[in-house]
Design a protein around this motif. Structure first.
Motif, PDB file in Angstrom:
ATOM      1  N   ARG A 184       4.366  -0.095  12.367  1.00 56.26           N
ATOM      2  CA  ARG A 184       5.330   0.649  13.193  1.00 56.26           C
ATOM      3  C   ARG A 184       6.114   1.651  12.347  1.00 56.26           C
ATOM      4  N   HIS A 185       6.604   1.222  11.181  1.00 56.85           N
ATOM      5  CA  HIS A 185       7.355   2.131  10.315  1.00 56.85           C
ATOM      6  C   HIS A 185       6.446   3.240   9.801  1.00 56.85           C
ATOM      7  N   ARG A 186       5.258   2.862   9.389  1.00 59.48           N
ATOM      8  CA  ARG A 186       4.322   3.866   8.873  1.00 59.48           C
ATOM      9  C   ARG A 186       4.024   4.934   9.918  1.00 59.48           C
ATOM     10  N   ASP A 187       3.823   4.522  11.149  1.00 57.42           N
ATOM     11  CA  ASP A 187       3.379   5.439  12.199  1.00 57.42           C
ATOM     12  C   ASP A 187       4.506   6.213  12.876  1.00 57.42           C
ATOM     13  N   ASN A 188       5.737   5.970  12.488  1.00 53.23           N
ATOM     14  CA  ASN A 188       6.888   6.660  13.086  1.00 53.23           C
ATOM     15  C   ASN A 188       7.826   7.189  12.006  1.00 53.23           C
ATOM     16  N   PRO A 189       7.377   8.169  11.214  1.00 52.41           N
ATOM     17  CA  PRO A 189       8.194   8.639  10.096  1.00 52.41           C
ATOM     18  C   PRO A 189       9.557   9.191  10.519  1.00 52.41           C
ATOM     19  N   GLU A 190       9.646   9.798  11.680  1.00 54.93           N
ATOM     20  CA  GLU A 190      10.923  10.375  12.102  1.00 54.93           C
ATOM     21  C   GLU A 190      11.992   9.322  12.355  1.00 54.93           C
ATOM     22  N   GLU A 191      11.569   8.075  12.547  1.00 57.47           N
ATOM     23  CA  GLU A 191      12.510   6.975  12.771  1.00 57.47           C
ATOM     24  C   GLU A 191      12.712   6.135  11.523  1.00 57.47           C
ATOM     25  N   GLY A 192      12.052   6.482  10.438  1.00 63.32           N
ATOM     26  CA  GLY A 192      12.043   5.605   9.278  1.00 63.32           C
ATOM     27  C   GLY A 192      12.754   6.118   8.049  1.00 63.32           C
ATOM     28  N   VAL A 239      11.109  -2.091  -7.204  1.00 65.86           N
ATOM     29  CA  VAL A 239      10.492  -2.671  -6.001  1.00 65.86           C
ATOM     30  C   VAL A 239      10.519  -1.649  -4.868  1.00 65.86           C
ATOM     31  N   PHE A 240      11.653  -0.969  -4.704  1.00 61.91           N
ATOM     32  CA  PHE A 240      11.769   0.033  -3.646  1.00 61.91           C
ATOM     33  C   PHE A 240      10.761   1.161  -3.864  1.00 61.91           C
ATOM     34  N   ALA A 241      10.594   1.587  -5.104  1.00 61.30           N
ATOM     35  CA  ALA A 241       9.616   2.639  -5.411  1.00 61.30           C
ATOM     36  C   ALA A 241       8.209   2.196  -5.028  1.00 61.30           C
ATOM     37  N   THR A 242       7.882   0.938  -5.258  1.00 60.61           N
ATOM     38  CA  THR A 242       6.582   0.410  -4.857  1.00 60.61           C
ATOM     39  C   THR A 242       6.427   0.450  -3.341  1.00 60.61           C
ATOM     40  N   MET A 243       7.492   0.094  -2.633  1.00 63.01           N
ATOM     41  CA  MET A 243       7.454   0.123  -1.169  1.00 63.01           C
ATOM     42  C   MET A 243       7.263   1.557  -0.658  1.00 63.01           C
ATOM     43  N   VAL A 244       8.017   2.497  -1.224  1.00 64.12           N
ATOM     44  CA  VAL A 244       7.932   3.894  -0.798  1.00 64.12           C
ATOM     45  C   VAL A 244       6.527   4.437  -1.057  1.00 64.12           C
ATOM     46  N   GLY A 245       6.013   4.206  -2.250  1.00 63.65           N
ATOM     47  CA  GLY A 245       4.676   4.691  -2.585  1.00 63.65           C
ATOM     48  C   GLY A 245       3.596   4.095  -1.700  1.00 63.65           C
ATOM     49  N   THR A 246       3.721   2.820  -1.397  1.00 61.02           N
ATOM     50  CA  THR A 246       2.758   2.166  -0.508  1.00 61.02           C
ATOM     51  C   THR A 246       2.784   2.825   0.861  1.00 61.02           C
ATOM     52  N   LEU A 247       3.967   3.056   1.391  1.00 66.48           N
ATOM     53  CA  LEU A 247       4.095   3.661   2.710  1.00 66.48           C
ATOM     54  C   LEU A 247       3.554   5.087   2.710  1.00 66.48           C
ATOM     55  N   GLN A 248       3.873   5.857   1.675  1.00 62.94           N
ATOM     56  CA  GLN A 248       3.375   7.231   1.591  1.00 62.94           C
ATOM     57  C   GLN A 248       1.853   7.272   1.531  1.00 62.94           C
ATOM     58  N   SER A 259      -0.307   4.971   2.529  1.00 63.12           N
ATOM     59  CA  SER A 259      -0.849   4.513   3.801  1.00 63.12           C
ATOM     60  C   SER A 259      -0.787   5.616   4.860  1.00 63.12           C
ATOM     61  N   ARG A 260       0.298   6.385   4.860  1.00 57.88           N
ATOM     62  CA  ARG A 260       0.425   7.498   5.817  1.00 57.88           C
ATOM     63  C   ARG A 260      -0.575   8.609   5.546  1.00 57.88           C
ATOM     64  N   ALA A 261      -0.928   8.806   4.296  1.00 52.89           N
ATOM     65  CA  ALA A 261      -1.778   9.933   3.916  1.00 52.89           C
ATOM     66  C   ALA A 261      -3.269   9.691   4.171  1.00 52.89           C
ATOM     67  N   LEU A 262      -3.675   8.449   4.310  1.00 52.80           N
ATOM     68  CA  LEU A 262      -5.091   8.134   4.441  1.00 52.80           C
ATOM     69  C   LEU A 262      -5.608   8.383   5.857  1.00 52.80           C
ATOM     70  N   VAL A 316      -4.117  -0.919   2.644  1.00 53.08           N
ATOM     71  CA  VAL A 316      -3.146  -0.519   1.618  1.00 53.08           C
ATOM     72  C   VAL A 316      -1.770  -1.068   1.969  1.00 53.08           C
ATOM     73  N   LEU A 317      -1.399  -0.978   3.232  1.00 55.91           N
ATOM     74  CA  LEU A 317      -0.103  -1.477   3.679  1.00 55.91           C
ATOM     75  C   LEU A 317      -0.009  -2.988   3.480  1.00 55.91           C
TER      76      LEU A 317
END
Length: 193
Positions: A93-101, A152-161, A163-166, A175-176
């Motif tokens: 849900r967070h990955r697919d709704n960047p404007e809300e995240g 840890v936060f950097a790992t979370m951000v990179g994972t989300l980015q 996942s969004r790019a693929l 990946v998520l």
């Protein structure tokens, strides 16, 4: 017609919130003043009554988005601790709704190219968010805990980015999920369900 100070502040906040959503969806460079003001239901002419420049709005919106994220993290932590924050953050849900995240996952590359004022607003907002979470756990060594939490936060951000790019949805989901496992392991939390 003259409006009171409360009206001006409410209008400014409406612009900031609309801009935050638009920036996260279309990027800072992909968001012109006209579209930002239209999103807020206002004309271009009203912009300069509230902000000195687009860069001023960017810094304000980034700080506002991080403040809102900090509040959300605090609420999630009180309901389920760090694991709840991680699961919500690394969700489809967070990955697919960047404007809300997360403003970090949506805007880091552009923030890095912004003025010192915007980068300072980002730094201050991110550290306030991280420190608010750390204050709840009252660690003995705040500096070490801050560095660990930022990592840890950097790992979370990179994972989300990533996942969004693929383009491959199955790979993006994998990946998520792996990122979720990795972060939970970094935090010493066992993977459930």
């Amino acid at each position: 017609m003259r409006y009171g100070k409360d009206h001006k502040q409410a209008t400014r906040q409406r612009i900031v919130e609309a801009a935050g959503r638009r920036f996260k969806r279309d990027g800072i460079d992909g968001s012109g003043v006209a579209s930002l003001m239209a999103d807020a239901g206002l004309t271009n002419g009203a912009f300069y009554a509230h902000f000195a420049s687009k860069e001023d709005l960017v810094a304000t919106a980034v700080a506002d988005q991080l403040r809102a994220q900090g509040q959300q993290f605090t609420e999630l932590a009180s309901g389920g601790g760090a694991e709840q924050i991680v699961r919500s953050y690394l969700s489809v849900r967070h990955r697919d709704n960047p404007e809300e995240g997360c403003p970090s996952a949506a805007l880091l590359d552009e923030i890095g190219r912004c003025s010192d004022g915007t980068r300072r607003a980002y730094t201050d907002g991110l550290l306030a968010t991280i420190d608010a979470i750390l204050a709840r756990s009252a660690p003995d060594d705040l500096q070490a805990a801050r560095a660990r939490t930022l990592s840890v936060f950097a790992t979370m951000v990179g994972t989300l980015q990533l996942s969004r790019a693929l383009a491959d949805r199955d790979l993006a989901d994998a990946v998520l999920e792996q990122g979720l496992r990795n972060v939970l392991a970094l935090l010493g939390l066992e993977q459930r369900g």
